[in-house]
Scaffold this motif. Structure first.
Motif, short mmCIF file in Angstrom:
data_model
loop_
_atom_site.label_atom_id
_atom_site.label_comp_id
_atom_site.label_asym_id
_atom_site.label_seq_id
_atom_site.Cartn_x
_atom_site.Cartn_y
_atom_site.Cartn_z
N GLY A 1 -11.03 20.67 -2.99
CA GLY A 1 -11.05 19.34 -2.39
C GLY A 1 -9.76 18.57 -2.48
O GLY A 1 -9.75 17.33 -2.37
N ALA A 2 -8.63 19.28 -2.63
CA ALA A 2 -7.33 18.60 -2.72
C ALA A 2 -6.21 19.59 -2.50
O ALA A 2 -6.35 20.79 -2.80
N GLY A 3 -5.08 19.10 -2.00
CA GLY A 3 -3.91 19.95 -1.84
C GLY A 3 -2.92 19.33 -0.87
O GLY A 3 -3.27 18.50 -0.03
N LYS A 4 -1.67 19.72 -1.03
CA LYS A 4 -0.59 19.26 -0.16
C LYS A 4 0.11 20.48 0.43
O LYS A 4 0.53 21.38 -0.30
N ILE A 5 0.24 20.49 1.76
CA ILE A 5 0.99 21.53 2.44
C ILE A 5 2.09 20.87 3.24
O ILE A 5 1.83 19.92 4.00
N VAL A 6 3.32 21.36 3.07
CA VAL A 6 4.46 20.85 3.83
C VAL A 6 5.09 22.02 4.56
O VAL A 6 5.57 22.97 3.93
N ASN A 7 5.06 21.97 5.88
CA ASN A 7 5.69 23.00 6.71
C ASN A 7 7.11 22.55 7.08
O ASN A 7 7.29 21.43 7.58
N ILE A 8 8.09 23.42 6.83
CA ILE A 8 9.47 23.06 7.16
C ILE A 8 9.72 23.38 8.62
O ILE A 8 9.88 24.53 9.02
N CYS A 9 9.73 22.32 9.41
CA CYS A 9 9.94 22.43 10.85
C CYS A 9 11.43 22.30 11.14
O CYS A 9 12.24 22.85 10.42
N SER A 10 11.80 21.58 12.17
CA SER A 10 13.21 21.46 12.56
C SER A 10 13.32 20.41 13.65
O SER A 10 12.32 20.11 14.34
N VAL A 11 14.52 19.88 13.87
CA VAL A 11 14.71 19.05 15.06
C VAL A 11 14.47 19.87 16.31
O VAL A 11 14.17 19.33 17.38
N GLN A 12 14.56 21.21 16.19
CA GLN A 12 14.23 22.09 17.32
C GLN A 12 12.73 22.16 17.59
O GLN A 12 12.30 22.81 18.53
N SER A 13 11.94 21.47 16.78
CA SER A 13 10.53 21.30 17.11
C SER A 13 10.38 20.46 18.37
O SER A 13 9.35 20.52 19.06
N TRP A 14 11.40 19.63 18.67
CA TRP A 14 11.37 18.73 19.83
C TRP A 14 12.53 18.95 20.79
O TRP A 14 12.43 18.62 21.97
N LEU A 15 13.65 19.46 20.29
CA LEU A 15 14.87 19.55 21.09
C LEU A 15 15.26 21.01 21.31
O LEU A 15 15.18 21.83 20.39
N ALA A 16 15.73 21.32 22.51
CA ALA A 16 16.17 22.68 22.83
C ALA A 16 17.68 22.73 22.99
O ALA A 16 18.32 21.74 23.35
N ARG A 17 18.24 23.88 22.68
CA ARG A 17 19.65 24.16 22.95
C ARG A 17 19.74 25.57 23.51
O ARG A 17 18.92 26.43 23.17
N PRO A 18 20.74 25.85 24.33
CA PRO A 18 20.90 27.21 24.85
C PRO A 18 21.10 28.21 23.71
O PRO A 18 21.77 27.91 22.71
N GLY A 19 20.49 29.36 23.85
CA GLY A 19 20.75 30.45 22.92
C GLY A 19 19.82 30.57 21.74
O GLY A 19 19.95 31.50 20.94
N ILE A 20 18.86 29.63 21.59
CA ILE A 20 17.94 29.71 20.44
C ILE A 20 16.49 29.51 20.90
O ILE A 20 15.70 28.87 20.20
N ALA A 21 16.15 30.07 22.04
CA ALA A 21 14.83 29.84 22.63
C ALA A 21 13.70 30.26 21.68
O ALA A 21 12.71 29.53 21.52
N GLY A 22 13.82 31.42 21.08
CA GLY A 22 12.77 31.91 20.20
C GLY A 22 12.59 31.01 18.99
O GLY A 22 11.45 30.70 18.60
N TYR A 23 13.68 30.59 18.38
CA TYR A 23 13.61 29.71 17.21
C TYR A 23 12.95 28.39 17.57
O TYR A 23 12.04 27.91 16.88
N ALA A 24 13.40 27.78 18.69
CA ALA A 24 12.84 26.50 19.11
C ALA A 24 11.35 26.63 19.42
O ALA A 24 10.54 25.75 19.07
N ALA A 25 10.97 27.73 20.05
CA ALA A 25 9.56 27.94 20.38
C ALA A 25 8.71 28.04 19.12
O ALA A 25 7.60 27.48 19.05
N THR A 26 9.21 28.74 18.11
CA THR A 26 8.44 28.86 16.88
C THR A 26 8.36 27.54 16.13
O THR A 26 7.32 27.21 15.54
#
Length: 251
Positions: free
Chosen positions: A133-158
């Motif tokens: 009944g308790a716990g903390k989970i923190v997922n390390i995302c990225s500004v690429q969670s919202w922003l795209a740049r050329p050359g990192i399509a797979g990373y941004a998608a994940t």
């Protein structure tokens, strides 16, 4: 007030913590009082990181060598570690190549590591958290969670997928007492970004694009992680917090 950020008596697993961002995040949790379990695939490198953190903090530090893409190994490791109060899904890989040229195996590697790995470890750990009944989970995302740049399509998608996985974990597990949030770093100086840091043109672009006018350091991420892991954030849930010097706040 200090108790709001006290992690004494809490056990935290940080995946991908043999070095770089993960090692800094683990050190921050240990500094706040948590018993930290480091993770990585290379057992020798992991043991060196464990010994260094134990010496630095004067606290017991454990290590669990497993690959987050191996579901069986994940289940076994989580069972061996024992009850966890905090999980930081930090493991991630990058691949830089134009989308038309990216081999399918590299796309799959990014998905398996950055997204499915967080799902697999998160689900294995959350099962015990839900039961207690308790716990903390923190997922390390990225500004690429919202922003795209050329050359990192797979990373941004994940990373975009990880942001939505964070919200989905909240939707399913918050009713059972869990807090699940994301921490989205901006551009951070690490070994993995050294080529970009040392590229004068890219360095100038990042400094100009970021209102704070500089790259992040790994230590810039620690305060937000401790907050998301501590009682101070007990009513914060399903959020992805950018720690980016203002980069995502401006055009």
């Amino acid at each position: 007030m200090s108790g709001l950020f006290d992690l004494s008596g809490k056990r935290a697993l940080v995946t991908g913590s043999s070095g770089g961002i993960g090692a800094a995040l683990a050190a921050g949790l240990a500094g706040a009082g948590a018993e930290v379990v480091l993770n990585g695939r290379d057992a020798d490198r992991l043991e060196a990181a464990r010994a260094a953190l134990a010496e630095r903090t004067g606290r017991p530090v454990r290590a669990a060598a497993f690959d987050v893409t191996d579901a069986t190994a994940v289940e076994e490791a989580v069972r061996d570690i024992g009850p966890l109060d905090i999980l930081v899904n930090n493991t991630g890989v990058q691949h830089r190549e134009p989308m038309l040229d990216v081999p399918l195996r590299q796309w799959q590697r990014l998905l398996d590591t950055n997204l499915t790995g967080a799902f697999t470890v998160g689900r294995a750990v959350a099962a015990g958290m839900v039961e207690r009944g308790a716990g903390k989970i923190v997922n390390i995302c990225s500004v690429q969670s919202w922003l795209a740049r050329p050359g990192i399509a797979g990373y941004a998608a994940t990373k975009g997928g990880l942001a939505m996985l964070t919200k989905s974990m909240c939707a399913e597990w918050a009713p059972h007492g869990l807090c699940v949030n994301g921490l989205a770093p901006g551009y951070v100086v690490t070994e993995l970004t050294s080529a970009l840091v040392n590229d004068p043109e890219f360095d100038r672009w990042i400094r100009a694009r970021t209102p704070a006018g500089r790259w992040a350091t790994v230590d810039d991420l620690v305060g937000t992680l401790v907050w998301l892991s501590a009682p101070a954030s007990d009513f914060v849930n399903g959020q992805v917090i950018a720690v980016d010097g203002g980069l995502t706040a401006v055009i």
